[in-house]
Each structure stands twice: as C-alpha cells, then as structure tokens.
Design a protein around this motif. Sequence first.
Motif, mmCIF file in Angstrom:
data_model
loop_
_atom_site.group_PDB
_atom_site.id
_atom_site.type_symbol
_atom_site.label_atom_id
_atom_site.label_comp_id
_atom_site.label_asym_id
_atom_site.label_seq_id
_atom_site.Cartn_x
_atom_site.Cartn_y
_atom_site.Cartn_z
ATOM 1 N N UNK A 347 0.832 -1.199 0.000
ATOM 2 C CA UNK A 347 0.000 0.000 0.000
ATOM 3 C C UNK A 347 0.869 1.253 0.000
ATOM 4 N N UNK A 348 1.904 1.232 0.859
ATOM 5 C CA UNK A 348 2.802 2.390 0.948
ATOM 6 C C UNK A 348 3.448 2.676 -0.401
ATOM 7 N N UNK A 349 3.958 1.622 -1.046
ATOM 8 C CA UNK A 349 4.640 1.813 -2.328
ATOM 9 C C UNK A 349 3.675 2.369 -3.360
ATOM 10 N N UNK A 350 2.432 1.874 -3.358
ATOM 11 C CA UNK A 350 1.458 2.353 -4.335
ATOM 12 C C UNK A 350 1.056 3.789 -4.077
ATOM 13 N N UNK A 351 0.920 4.166 -2.786
ATOM 14 C CA UNK A 351 0.456 5.517 -2.466
ATOM 15 C C UNK A 351 1.529 6.562 -2.683
ATOM 16 N N UNK A 352 2.772 6.230 -2.257
ATOM 17 C CA UNK A 352 3.812 7.254 -2.299
ATOM 18 C C UNK A 352 4.605 7.213 -3.592
ATOM 19 N N UNK A 353 4.612 6.066 -4.288
ATOM 20 C CA UNK A 353 5.459 5.927 -5.457
ATOM 21 C C UNK A 353 6.903 5.630 -5.097
ATOM 22 N N UNK A 354 7.220 5.591 -3.797
ATOM 23 C CA UNK A 354 8.601 5.318 -3.377
ATOM 24 C C UNK A 354 8.814 3.816 -3.317
ATOM 25 N N UNK A 355 8.639 3.154 -4.489
ATOM 26 C CA UNK A 355 8.640 1.689 -4.505
ATOM 27 C C UNK A 355 9.990 1.125 -4.102
ATOM 28 N N UNK A 356 11.069 1.750 -4.584
ATOM 29 C CA UNK A 356 12.399 1.189 -4.320
ATOM 30 C C UNK A 356 12.673 1.171 -2.828
ATOM 31 N N UNK A 357 12.419 2.315 -2.163
ATOM 32 C CA UNK A 357 12.695 2.385 -0.735
ATOM 33 C C UNK A 357 11.819 1.386 0.026
ATOM 34 N N UNK A 358 10.519 1.372 -0.325
ATOM 35 C CA UNK A 358 9.593 0.489 0.391
ATOM 36 C C UNK A 358 10.037 -0.960 0.270
ATOM 37 N N UNK A 359 10.444 -1.368 -0.942
ATOM 38 C CA UNK A 359 10.799 -2.774 -1.127
ATOM 39 C C UNK A 359 12.143 -3.069 -0.469
ATOM 40 N N UNK A 360 13.021 -2.075 -0.399
ATOM 41 C CA UNK A 360 14.266 -2.288 0.353
ATOM 42 C C UNK A 360 13.953 -2.563 1.829
ATOM 43 N N UNK A 361 12.995 -1.814 2.378
ATOM 44 C CA UNK A 361 12.600 -2.059 3.783
ATOM 45 C C UNK A 361 12.067 -3.481 3.906
ATOM 46 N N UNK A 362 11.172 -3.854 2.961
ATOM 47 C CA UNK A 362 10.546 -5.181 3.005
ATOM 48 C C UNK A 362 11.611 -6.283 3.008
ATOM 49 N N UNK A 363 12.543 -6.183 2.029
ATOM 50 C CA UNK A 363 13.583 -7.203 1.944
ATOM 51 C C UNK A 363 14.461 -7.206 3.180
ATOM 52 N N UNK A 364 14.821 -6.012 3.663
ATOM 53 C CA UNK A 364 15.678 -5.941 4.835
ATOM 54 C C UNK A 364 15.034 -6.596 6.039
ATOM 55 N N UNK A 365 13.727 -6.333 6.239
ATOM 56 C CA UNK A 365 13.056 -6.895 7.408
ATOM 57 C C UNK A 365 13.002 -8.418 7.310
ATOM 58 N N UNK A 366 12.638 -8.957 6.126
ATOM 59 C CA UNK A 366 12.543 -10.414 6.019
ATOM 60 C C UNK A 366 13.903 -11.071 6.192
ATOM 61 N N UNK A 367 14.956 -10.455 5.625
ATOM 62 C CA UNK A 367 16.284 -11.036 5.790
ATOM 63 C C UNK A 367 16.693 -11.022 7.260
ATOM 64 N N UNK A 368 16.370 -9.908 7.982
ATOM 65 C CA UNK A 368 16.697 -9.865 9.403
ATOM 66 C C UNK A 368 15.941 -10.942 10.168
ATOM 67 N N UNK A 369 14.632 -11.076 9.871
ATOM 68 C CA UNK A 369 13.842 -12.116 10.544
ATOM 69 C C UNK A 369 14.473 -13.476 10.313
#
Lengths: 388, 363
Positions: A347-369
């Motif tokens: 939702x964040x990526x779609x609303x803000x258009x900041x797809x790269x940053x949002x997906x970097x957060x997503x990947x970072x969190x899953x890798x940390x988990x």
Amino acid sequence: MTRPGSPGPRGSGIRRALAAWCGDHPGGQVLLLAGVLLLFGWLGSNTVQNMHRFGLRPGFGFLAQPANFEIGQALIEYSSRDTYARAVLVGLLNTLEIAVAGCLLASLLGLVLGVARLAGNRLLSGLVQAYVELIRNTPLLLQLFFWSATVHALPPPRRALAPGAGIFLTNRGVFVPTLGFDSVPDWLAPAFLAAAIVIVGLVLLRRHLTTGLALTLAAVSVATPIGVALAAGLQVSLDVPELDGFNFTGGATLGPEFTTLLVGLVVNFAATNSEIVRSGIVAVPRGQWDAGRALGFCWWRTLRLIVLPQTLRVAIPLLTSSYLNLVKSSSLAVAIGFPDLTSVIGTTANQTGQAVEAILILGGVYLTLNLVISAIMNSANRRLALRV
Amino acid sequence: MSEFSAALRAVPPPFFVRLAALWRQWRAELFGTRLNAALTLGSLAFLAWAVPPVFRWAVLDATWTGTAETCAASDGACWAFIGEKLRFMAFGPYPAELRWQPALATTLLLALVVASCVPRLWGRALPPAWIAAIAAAVLLMAGGITAPSVPTGQWGGMPLTVLLCVAGLAGAFPLAVLLAIGRRSNMLVARVLATGFIEVVRGVPLIAVLYVATLMVPLMLPAGMMMDKLLRTQIAIILFAAAYMAEIIRAGLQSVPAGQYEAARALGLPFWPLMRLVVLPQALRTVIPSFVTLGIGILQDTTLVVVIGVFDFLNAARTAATDPDWLGFYDEAFIFAASVYFLLCFAASRYSLWLERRLQPGG
C-alpha cells in the motif's frame, strides 16, 4: 573450484596470500565486478531521474509523512493520521504475531500428527497420510482462499457457533475469553520480576540443587506475591465475550482475516512438520525403543523420555527451514486482506510511489527475521548436537 | 522330501485361509492393544462425523446439470457451475474463438514435460527441444498468424500457469548452473555475487520478488522504455526458481567425487569442458528427484501471481465464482482447482519417488 596440488602463485608471502584470497583470473573478476556495478549504477540513475520526473524525492523521508490509510488490525495504537513509519511498524508486529502463533501451533499439531502416524494403528496413520498428501499437493494460496470462504460462511454473531469454553465462532471473527485483573497492587510487577530472577538463578544453579528443592523454591517465589496480592484485594475475573446487540463485547477478538491466515498456515505447516517429526522418529534406532521396553517403560513413556529427545536432533535443522518458510508464507496475507508487513509495504509503495525504498525495507526486514530465526535455531541445535 | 515340501510351499494356500490370516493381521493392527483399539474407535468416530455430511453435500444433494436457479434450490454442491464455467476456468479471459491456440500450446508444453520424465530420452536433444517447445508455445499464445494477435493481458488460465511454471524452470536452469558453479568457485567476486544473490532471493518471500518486478522495475528502466508485465512476472519467477535450483545443483556438484575432477584435469580438459562433459552430467543425474520437487513447488507458487493481478488458473477459477449469474460458488470452484493441482502434484511426487529408487546405485 579448489585444485589441490595446482602450482600456486610465486612471490612473497603477502602476494601469495592475496592471490589465494581473490582466486583465479583477477582481471576477469574485476571486469565482472565493474559490470555489475555499472548495471546497478545505470538502474539507480534511471530510478533517480524517473523519480524527479514524477516529482518524488529519493530517500526515506516519506516515512515521516502521514499514512492516510486505515489498518484493520493493529497491536499498537494506530490511526490514519499516523506516519508511514508507524504503519510499517504495525504491519511488522502483525507479521511477528502471525509468525510466532503459527510456528507454535504448527509445531504442536505437527508433533501430534507425526506421532499419530507412527502410533502403529493402520487406520489412523492412513488418515494422517491422506491429510498430508492433500495439503502438500495443493497450493497454500488455494487453501487460504478456501479457509477465507469458510470463515466468511460462518454464522453472524447472533447465531454464533459455540464449541464451548466461552469461545464463539462468527463471520466477524473468533471471540475468546481473557483474564481480567482489577485493583492490581503497584508492587506486583517488581515482585514478579524478583521471582523471575530467582527462577533464572535456580536454573543456573540446578546442578547444585535437588530437583525437589529447586521446584519448591520456584513455586514459593511465584506463589507468595500472588497470595499476598489476592489477600490484599486483587480480583481476577474471567472476561467472557457476551452478545451485545449485533456483536460480542468483552474477551479478545481474532479478526476474520487473522483467523483465516492462522488456520491456513497452521494446517499447511502442520503437514510439513508432521513429516519432519515422522522422519526424526524413524531415524532413532530401533534399539532405543527396545531399551525403553526393557526398562519397563510403556509406549508413551518410551516415546516421551527416550525417543522424542533424540528426534529433536534430526528435526531441528528441518524445523528451522519450515519456520523460515512459514514466516515467508505469512506474506500471502496480502491476498486475503490481512494487514501484514508485505501488505502495508505494498500500500505504501502504491500511495507514495517510493517503490524502491519500500521494497528495500521489506527485503531488509525479512532477511533480518531469517537471520534471527536461524540464529535461535542454530543455538538450539548446538545445545542438542551430539558432543563427541 | 525337501522337494515335496518346497512344492507344497509353492502352492498358494486356499482363499479362506489367506482371508483368515489377513483378518488376524488386521485385528492385531487395529485392536491389538487397548491404545490401538481406542485409536481405531476414535478414527472411526471422526470418519462417521466428517464423511456423511461431505458425501451428502458433494454427491447426494449435488446438482449436476441445470442453471444457477436449480442450484440455489438444493443444499448440495453445484457441479453444473463447473460444467458451465469450465472453459473460462481453463483459459481465463483469452478470446473464445482462438482458444485452440493456448490449448495446443499447453499440450505441447505438457508433452515436453512428460517426455523429459522418461530416463531413456535424457540426452543432448532435450535442451533444444525445451527451447523450441517454449518458443512455439509463446508464439501460439500470442497468435497473430491467422487471426489478430492476443495481448498478454488476455492470457490466462491453465496455459498461463503451465507456461509460467515450465518457462520459469527452463529459464532458471542455465542461471542456476552458473550460480552454483560461482558459489563453489575460488574467485572471490563470483563467489560473493552468487552467494549474495542466492541468499537474498531465498530469504525474501516470492511476493517481494513479484513486487520488485511490478513496482520497482518500471521505475528503474529509462524513460520511455516499457517492459510487458507478464514478461516481468516471468523473469521474477525465473530468478526466484534459479536461487533454489542453484542450491540443488550445488548439492549435486558436492556429491561428485574429487577424483572425477582430478581425472578430467589429468586428461588436460580446460574448466568448461570439464564441467560440461564430466562433472555436470554426474552432478545433475543425482539431483533430478529434487528438481521434480522444486517443480511442484514452483507450480504451486505460480498461484501467487494473483497478488499482482495476473490471471493464472487459480485466479480464473476464483473469478468464475464472481460472475453475477453464478455468484458465490466459491467452494465448488476451489475444490475443482484443488483437484487439478492435486492430480498434477501428486503424479509428479510419485514420479519423483519412483525415480529416486531407480537412480539409487544398484536400484
């Protein structure tokens, strides 16, 4: 490829060490690295140009802006006026909640099913086998869709299914009773902290104490504050959900999406885990069962005291990958409308258009988990591994 | 005397004797101990509770032919819905009069997969056959030879699921070989890049990779350059499958004894011919059952493209139940889709077991 016996580079020790460290074809490696860096540089500069074209500013500044979208289920206070950062945190907590609950329940159910498969009853093991085959040969997403349809087909709160114990199943979610506390004295929390410290100390000193003494001390350290608090007027009540108008009040609510996702993940991963438990039990040598019998243990005690502890040794590496898969699969929440991390990030990526940053957060969190789960399971594995 | 007893043993016992032995065995297994008897009775109670309502819903009260009105009149399952919507579920939004094209493409791809399962056909002809079949399937789906071409947005249903899965595995294979060799290389840059790629892709959910393809890639291409959404999805699936496949191939490479490398070196083979002629054939052979298991996983994972709005088989089945004329027959749609996936995956997993036994040394 290591080539034993191949003539190494000549020269001083440092040069040889450097050559061994970077390996064959240093020139080719530099070219490869340069190519990859160029590709990333090209993609990065394209991204920055495109973002400027759309009037976006690259970077994580958007996280401080108000999110302007609602989240159906949140473990912490959240409203649409809060920031994107808080929305992402809400999603992360939801992911953690489903991951912890899912791993625990799937392990328990998997253990029960794995043992049932090997209990020596042909009918029961056939039933479990059919369950495992059915689950493993259909896509998880299909199962989630099915559970979603099932949960939404439950009766409305007025005609709720009541399987007992104050639990109600409705199309608005599952309502469960909780414990309520009234007039809690201020000193109770520090007293419990002290009790916890005592118990940790007992665990550390367990070699020097008899089991009976340690258990008595632990029980006393927990029971004393409770007893004193009850005498001082602490009231414990069972908060049972009750029908009030069109919905239930009181108790705790598991939303329909949460219920769907939890049931789907548990049912799916219990099948995987039951196979892991089964392979672990089968890997324990037959002689261990016979030894248990020879000591006069019944089937259940042999299983519990002799076989299952050894099963863990085989099962833990496999369980680790099952838990990692469960955490990753919880991202399917996005398909059934549960606001987990992936869904909030989408939702964040779609609303803000900041797809790269949002997906970097997503990947970072899953890798940390992943790293955290692997670290926990590896430390468990080290404790259980055979010390030769 | 011994000849006589051997002859006697060769004669099968009479039918009722065998039946009695079977009965004794079953009685011991089902009611041998108190625990066993309790488990049997519990299982029977469960079956008695669960099976009759399902049977009544699925068979006795079911509507086999008719319209949505006849279905609504009865309490049972509405299999007429499946019959009515079969074509839509199978092909999605593909233009109705051109459906022979995806049907032919799917047949071609499935024939390719089945042919690749026959150990006698494993050989040098397979890779070109895969490339040719996939290219032909894509051309058939796109159409445009005799009739107007069909945009990828209208591709859907089973042909799309099969294409995403088969092309995903085929595209992942060369990449996975390179990644596996790179991860075992003594070249620092190759090792770090391969390990990094494999671990990052295996560490994130497929949905995150699909988000990269749908949300990130359009932003990363230069202005004016577009890439088809289905192509992006397909590339995402290829990259995802490659990371998992690379680990399988790495396991295979590790199982090849060091003596094989040394013997090939002693024959003077340079690196790539050594890999192609000596090491990879042995490494890949041992891991084919794992490839089949990976294929099952990827087939199941292609359903996730629902999230980014691609019309695979599952999405088509679900959408069929949103038709206003046939609203809400979700259970029937899901059970039908589940049966199809189950048949494909169950057959593949049995094949994998069979192959594992066959490939065992001395098997």
